[in-house]
Design a protein around this motif. Structure first.
Motif, mmCIF file in Angstrom:
data_model
loop_
_atom_site.group_PDB
_atom_site.id
_atom_site.type_symbol
_atom_site.label_atom_id
_atom_site.label_comp_id
_atom_site.label_asym_id
_atom_site.label_seq_id
_atom_site.Cartn_x
_atom_site.Cartn_y
_atom_site.Cartn_z
ATOM 1 N N THR A 35 0.831 -1.204 0.000
ATOM 2 C CA THR A 35 0.000 0.000 0.000
ATOM 3 C C THR A 35 0.867 1.256 0.000
ATOM 4 O O THR A 35 0.572 2.227 -0.703
ATOM 5 N N ARG A 36 1.942 1.237 0.777
ATOM 6 C CA ARG A 36 2.858 2.388 0.833
ATOM 7 C C ARG A 36 3.485 2.655 -0.538
ATOM 8 O O ARG A 36 3.572 3.805 -0.978
ATOM 9 N N ASP A 37 3.911 1.583 -1.210
ATOM 10 C CA ASP A 37 4.521 1.755 -2.534
ATOM 11 C C ASP A 37 3.517 2.291 -3.545
ATOM 12 O O ASP A 37 3.862 3.125 -4.398
ATOM 13 N N LEU A 38 2.273 1.817 -3.481
ATOM 14 C CA LEU A 38 1.241 2.310 -4.389
ATOM 15 C C LEU A 38 0.990 3.799 -4.185
ATOM 16 O O LEU A 38 0.837 4.550 -5.158
ATOM 17 N N ARG A 39 0.954 4.224 -2.933
ATOM 18 C CA ARG A 39 0.723 5.642 -2.652
ATOM 19 C C ARG A 39 1.894 6.502 -3.114
ATOM 20 O O ARG A 39 1.693 7.598 -3.643
ATOM 21 N N ARG A 40 3.116 6.026 -2.907
ATOM 22 C CA ARG A 40 4.287 6.769 -3.389
ATOM 23 C C ARG A 40 4.278 6.867 -4.911
ATOM 24 O O ARG A 40 4.548 7.925 -5.488
ATOM 25 N N LEU A 41 3.974 5.754 -5.556
ATOM 26 C CA LEU A 41 3.919 5.737 -7.015
ATOM 27 C C LEU A 41 2.825 6.663 -7.518
ATOM 28 O O LEU A 41 3.010 7.392 -8.506
ATOM 29 N N ALA A 42 1.677 6.681 -6.828
ATOM 30 C CA ALA A 42 0.576 7.575 -7.212
ATOM 31 C C ALA A 42 0.986 9.033 -7.066
ATOM 32 O O ALA A 42 0.674 9.873 -7.918
ATOM 33 N N ALA A 43 1.706 9.347 -5.976
ATOM 34 C CA ALA A 43 2.116 10.730 -5.740
ATOM 35 C C ALA A 43 3.064 11.218 -6.832
ATOM 36 O O ALA A 43 2.873 12.302 -7.396
ATOM 37 N N TRP A 44 4.082 10.425 -7.148
ATOM 38 C CA TRP A 44 5.065 10.855 -8.142
ATOM 39 C C TRP A 44 4.490 10.883 -9.552
ATOM 40 O O TRP A 44 4.744 11.815 -10.322
ATOM 41 N N SER A 45 3.716 9.866 -9.912
ATOM 42 C CA SER A 45 3.131 9.837 -11.254
ATOM 43 C C SER A 45 2.111 10.951 -11.428
ATOM 44 O O SER A 45 1.993 11.544 -12.513
ATOM 45 N N THR A 46 1.378 11.276 -10.358
ATOM 46 C CA THR A 46 0.421 12.383 -10.414
ATOM 47 C C THR A 46 1.141 13.712 -10.597
ATOM 48 O O THR A 46 0.706 14.565 -11.381
ATOM 49 N N LEU A 47 2.241 13.889 -9.879
ATOM 50 C CA LEU A 47 3.017 15.121 -10.007
ATOM 51 C C LEU A 47 3.536 15.299 -11.435
ATOM 52 O O LEU A 47 3.397 16.378 -12.038
ATOM 53 N N VAL A 48 4.116 14.241 -11.993
ATOM 54 C CA VAL A 48 4.651 14.327 -13.357
ATOM 55 C C VAL A 48 3.534 14.576 -14.363
ATOM 56 O O VAL A 48 3.663 15.390 -15.281
ATOM 57 N N SER A 49 2.408 13.875 -14.199
ATOM 58 C CA SER A 49 1.268 14.057 -15.097
ATOM 59 C C SER A 49 0.737 15.483 -15.033
ATOM 60 O O SER A 49 0.393 16.082 -16.058
ATOM 61 N N ALA A 50 0.667 16.052 -13.818
ATOM 62 C CA ALA A 50 0.179 17.426 -13.658
ATOM 63 C C ALA A 50 1.116 18.421 -14.342
ATOM 64 O O ALA A 50 0.656 19.369 -14.993
ATOM 65 N N VAL A 51 2.421 18.206 -14.212
ATOM 66 C CA VAL A 51 3.390 19.106 -14.861
ATOM 67 C C VAL A 51 3.233 19.053 -16.377
ATOM 68 O O VAL A 51 3.232 20.089 -17.060
ATOM 69 N N ILE A 52 3.075 17.844 -16.922
ATOM 70 C CA ILE A 52 2.874 17.701 -18.369
ATOM 71 C C ILE A 52 1.608 18.432 -18.805
ATOM 72 O O ILE A 52 1.597 19.145 -19.821
ATOM 73 N N GLY A 53 0.524 18.282 -18.038
ATOM 74 C CA GLY A 53 -0.723 18.968 -18.369
ATOM 75 C C GLY A 53 -0.594 20.477 -18.321
ATOM 76 O O GLY A 53 -1.116 21.188 -19.191
ATOM 77 N N LEU A 54 0.118 20.990 -17.322
ATOM 78 C CA LEU A 54 0.325 22.435 -17.212
ATOM 79 C C LEU A 54 1.134 22.970 -18.383
ATOM 80 O O LEU A 54 0.798 23.999 -18.970
ATOM 81 N N VAL A 55 2.216 22.267 -18.721
ATOM 82 C CA VAL A 55 3.070 22.712 -19.829
ATOM 83 C C VAL A 55 2.289 22.730 -21.134
ATOM 84 O O VAL A 55 2.325 23.714 -21.892
ATOM 85 N N LEU A 56 1.538 21.662 -21.413
ATOM 86 C CA LEU A 56 0.773 21.596 -22.656
ATOM 87 C C LEU A 56 -0.365 22.603 -22.676
ATOM 88 O O LEU A 56 -0.670 23.198 -23.712
ATOM 89 N N GLY A 57 -1.001 22.801 -21.510
ATOM 90 C CA GLY A 57 -2.107 23.744 -21.447
ATOM 91 C C GLY A 57 -1.689 25.165 -21.776
ATOM 92 O O GLY A 57 -2.418 25.896 -22.466
ATOM 93 N N PHE A 58 -0.509 25.563 -21.323
ATOM 94 C CA PHE A 58 -0.041 26.930 -21.550
ATOM 95 C C PHE A 58 0.773 27.096 -22.838
ATOM 96 O O PHE A 58 1.023 28.219 -23.262
ATOM 97 N N SER A 59 1.176 25.966 -23.444
ATOM 98 C CA SER A 59 2.009 26.069 -24.654
ATOM 99 C C SER A 59 1.355 25.425 -25.873
ATOM 100 O O SER A 59 2.041 25.135 -26.859
ATOM 101 N N ALA A 60 0.041 25.205 -25.823
ATOM 102 C CA ALA A 60 -0.648 24.519 -26.922
ATOM 103 C C ALA A 60 -0.461 25.249 -28.248
ATOM 104 O O ALA A 60 -0.209 24.631 -29.288
ATOM 105 N N ASP A 61 -0.592 26.565 -28.219
ATOM 106 C CA ASP A 61 -0.461 27.344 -29.454
ATOM 107 C C ASP A 61 0.948 27.218 -30.033
ATOM 108 O O ASP A 61 1.125 27.063 -31.254
ATOM 109 N N GLU A 62 1.946 27.266 -29.177
ATOM 110 C CA GLU A 62 3.332 27.151 -29.629
ATOM 111 C C GLU A 62 3.610 25.750 -30.182
ATOM 112 O O GLU A 62 4.335 25.603 -31.172
ATOM 113 N N VAL A 63 3.032 24.716 -29.538
ATOM 114 C CA VAL A 63 3.244 23.341 -30.002
ATOM 115 C C VAL A 63 2.656 23.136 -31.386
ATOM 116 O O VAL A 63 3.301 22.585 -32.281
#
Length: 209
Positions: A35-63
């Motif tokens: 359970t601890r490993d699943l929560r750690r994996l969820a935290a890190w994967s969520t953080l990376v996914s959120a960063v990707i979403g933020l970058v794409l959301g603000f740079s869609a026109d440039e992409v």
């Protein structure tokens, strides 16, 4: 004509990369992780996914400018991708899930690899963020799209963190049923986006009288 607003963007992100899909992905990892490993994996994967979403959301026109992609082409491609994925989802097929039986020595890196396409860098999520962000040409709307996406991934983390202890014993049937219902919603969104792209190209839809 389909018009993106805050609620439709949120619902689209929820269907594309929301808890029903993410919980299924984590349920595949649960038997070999604590359970601890699943929560750690969820935290890190969520953080990376959120960063990707933020970058794409603000740079869609440039992409899209960099790759010489028109808004209409992106809507046609996004609508097609949504529809194909949704049809597969309705029939119980989960496109993009890894089928490789080889595992990396590091459980965290192995989990990241398993979650890369279905969650962390989901092609569906990337398409959805780009399409939504390009519907309006102002920074306020881009912030709204990015915020809606981050809200969904935060909900994902909470769902995984709360349900992690139950994942080894929870039957996947209930998650499959919800995923298929969301597949119907996503299919409709895909059709609307495709029609919206055709309209943007000047194709007139004839309504019956």
């Amino acid at each position: 004509m389909f018009v993106f607003n805050l609620s439709s963007a949120f619902i689209t992100f929820f269907a594309v990369v929301g808890p029903p899909k993410v919980l299924l992905s984590f349920a595949r990892l649960a038997p070999t992780r604590s359970t601890r490993d699943l929560r750690r994996l969820a935290a890190w994967s969520t953080l990376v996914s959120a960063v990707i979403g933020l970058v794409l959301g603000f740079s869609a026109d440039e992409v899209t400018t960099l790759f010489h992609i028109s808004d209409q082409s992106l809507q046609l491609a996004g609508g097609t991708i949504f529809f194909v994925y949704a049809v597969a989802l309705v029939f119980g097929m989960h496109l993009g899930e890894g089928g490789d039986d080889d595992h990396l020595p590091n459980p965290m890196l192995d989990g990241f690899r398993e979650l890369l396409l279905p969650y962390i860098a989901s092609p569906l999520a990337v398409s959805a963020v780009l399409v939504a962000s390009l519907t309006k040409d102002d920074w306020g709307w881009r912030a709204t799209v990015a915020g809606a996406y981050v809200a969904v991934v935060v909900i994902n983390y909470v769902a995984v963190a709360v349900l992690a202890p139950l994942m080894r014993r929870t039957h996947r049937t209930s998650l499959e049923v919800l995923s298929r219902l969301l597949g119907l919603l996503l299919a409709a969104v895909g059709v609307e986006l495709f029609l919206n792209g055709l309209t943007g190209l000047g194709v007139t839809m004839l309504a019956g009288h």
